[in-house]
Write a protein that holds these residues in place. Structure first.
Motif, PDB file in Angstrom:
ATOM      1  N   LYS A   1       2.698   9.808   3.141  1.00  0.00           N
ATOM      2  CA  LYS A   1       2.108  10.199   4.429  1.00  0.00           C
ATOM      3  C   LYS A   1       2.841   9.510   5.580  1.00  0.00           C
ATOM      4  O   LYS A   1       3.087  10.122   6.630  1.00  0.00           O
ATOM      5  CB  LYS A   1       0.616   9.847   4.452  1.00  0.00           C
ATOM      6  CG  LYS A   1      -0.248  10.763   3.588  1.00  0.00           C
ATOM      7  CD  LYS A   1      -1.715  10.361   3.633  1.00  0.00           C
ATOM      8  CE  LYS A   1      -2.560  11.278   2.751  1.00  0.00           C
ATOM      9  NZ  LYS A   1      -3.984  10.860   2.731  1.00  0.00           N
ATOM     10  N   LYS A   2       3.193   8.239   5.390  1.00  0.00           N
ATOM     11  CA  LYS A   2       3.974   7.534   6.412  1.00  0.00           C
ATOM     12  C   LYS A   2       5.361   8.171   6.550  1.00  0.00           C
ATOM     13  O   LYS A   2       5.866   8.342   7.661  1.00  0.00           O
ATOM     14  CB  LYS A   2       4.106   6.060   6.046  1.00  0.00           C
ATOM     15  CG  LYS A   2       2.808   5.277   6.119  1.00  0.00           C
ATOM     16  CD  LYS A   2       3.044   3.811   5.791  1.00  0.00           C
ATOM     17  CE  LYS A   2       1.742   3.025   5.893  1.00  0.00           C
ATOM     18  NZ  LYS A   2       1.944   1.582   5.638  1.00  0.00           N
TER      19      LYS A   2
ATOM     20  N   THR B   1       0.813  -1.220   0.000  1.00  0.00           N
ATOM     21  CA  THR B   1       0.000   0.000   0.000  1.00  0.00           C
ATOM     22  C   THR B   1       0.846   1.270   0.000  1.00  0.00           C
ATOM     23  O   THR B   1       0.298   2.363  -0.158  1.00  0.00           O
ATOM     24  CB  THR B   1      -0.925   0.029   1.228  1.00  0.00           C
ATOM     25  OG1 THR B   1      -0.138  -0.018   2.422  1.00  0.00           O
ATOM     26  CG2 THR B   1      -1.890  -1.150   1.207  1.00  0.00           C
TER      27      THR B   1
ATOM     28  N   ASN C   1       1.117   8.216  -2.502  1.00  0.00           N
ATOM     29  CA  ASN C   1       0.625   9.200  -1.527  1.00  0.00           C
ATOM     30  C   ASN C   1       0.542   8.614  -0.118  1.00  0.00           C
ATOM     31  O   ASN C   1       0.920   9.282   0.857  1.00  0.00           O
ATOM     32  CB  ASN C   1      -0.744   9.731  -1.954  1.00  0.00           C
ATOM     33  CG  ASN C   1      -0.640  10.786  -3.035  1.00  0.00           C
ATOM     34  OD1 ASN C   1       0.456  11.292  -3.310  1.00  0.00           O
ATOM     35  ND2 ASN C   1      -1.754  11.118  -3.649  1.00  0.00           N
ATOM     36  N   GLN C   2       0.064   7.389  -0.012  1.00  0.00           N
ATOM     37  CA  GLN C   2      -0.042   6.768   1.310  1.00  0.00           C
ATOM     38  C   GLN C   2       1.354   6.547   1.905  1.00  0.00           C
ATOM     39  O   GLN C   2       1.577   6.762   3.104  1.00  0.00           O
ATOM     40  CB  GLN C   2      -0.796   5.443   1.221  1.00  0.00           C
ATOM     41  CG  GLN C   2      -1.100   4.829   2.582  1.00  0.00           C
ATOM     42  CD  GLN C   2      -2.103   3.691   2.505  1.00  0.00           C
ATOM     43  OE1 GLN C   2      -2.846   3.590   1.528  1.00  0.00           O
ATOM     44  NE2 GLN C   2      -2.126   2.832   3.506  1.00  0.00           N
TER      45      GLN C   2
END
Length: 206
Positions: free
Chosen positions: A185-186, A170, A181-182
């Protein structure tokens, strides 16, 4: 005094700067939602760059900016080259850290953990055996972590949220190399965490 933080490296940093610049999420800002009166964050990322290229192009910028902190994400491209040993890359990276600390008077230098890659789900220009690559990534990360424990003004930071298969699926783009994008963010949360920790450490030292 306003602390200056430089996040320096290869395409991860260039792509991350673009991510924070265009995000519609009010919690995601180029200054990582931290107090801009106390802290300024600068980005310098070179797509496809080796550590030698990052050093050659980034040194003048560091000299002019005079950051208090440098976060370095820099050797993924070097590790792809089978004619370069982990030993060579380790020494080159360690030397760069010492250079920042001694020659440029950077208060804190943090080497960010090199991430694994996953098998791509689309055709890519430069194919890398991910099983082989991930093994040498682990070796370099282990060596840098152990070494930097004994280097004053330097540290190794382990990135969280990128290691189990479900998280990897993911977090990465179809090329198996860069973050989506995910994943960004992490990465954002990791960078924010290490910078907050560094601010406390620097303030305690003063």
């Amino acid at each position: 005094m306003t602390l200056k933080v430089l996040i320096l490296g290869h395409s991860f940093i260039r792509r991350f700067e673009n991510f924070v610049s265009i995000s519609s999420d009010h919690r995601v800002t180029p200054n990582l939602n931290l107090n801009s009166e106390e802290l300024q964050i600068f980005y310098l990322g070179y797509g496809g760059a080796s550590l030698a290229q990052i050093r050659a192009q980034g040194t003048r910028y560091v000299r002019n900016l005079r950051p208090d902190v440098v976060l370095l994400q820099a050797v993924s491209n070097d590790l792809c080259r089978r004619n370069t040993s982990v030993e060579d890359i380790f020494h080159e990276l360690a030397d760069f850290v010492i250079y920042f600390r001694d020659a440029e008077d950077v208060k804190k230098v943090v080497v960010l953990q090199t991430l694994h890659r996953i098998p791509p789900t689309r055709r890519i220009r430069f194919h890398v055996d991910t099983e082989w690559f991930n093994k040498i990534v682990d070796e370099l990360n282990r060596r840098m972590s152990n070494y930097l424990q004994n280097v004053e003004g330097a540290a190794f930071f382990r990135l969280s949220g990128f290691w189990c298969p479900n998280n990897q699926r993911t977090a990465f783009l179809a090329d198996g190399v860069h973050l989506n994008n995910q994943g960004n963010k992490k990465y954002y949360n990791n960078l924010r965490a290490v910078i907050v920790s560094l601010i406390k450490s620097i303030n305690n030292d003063e």
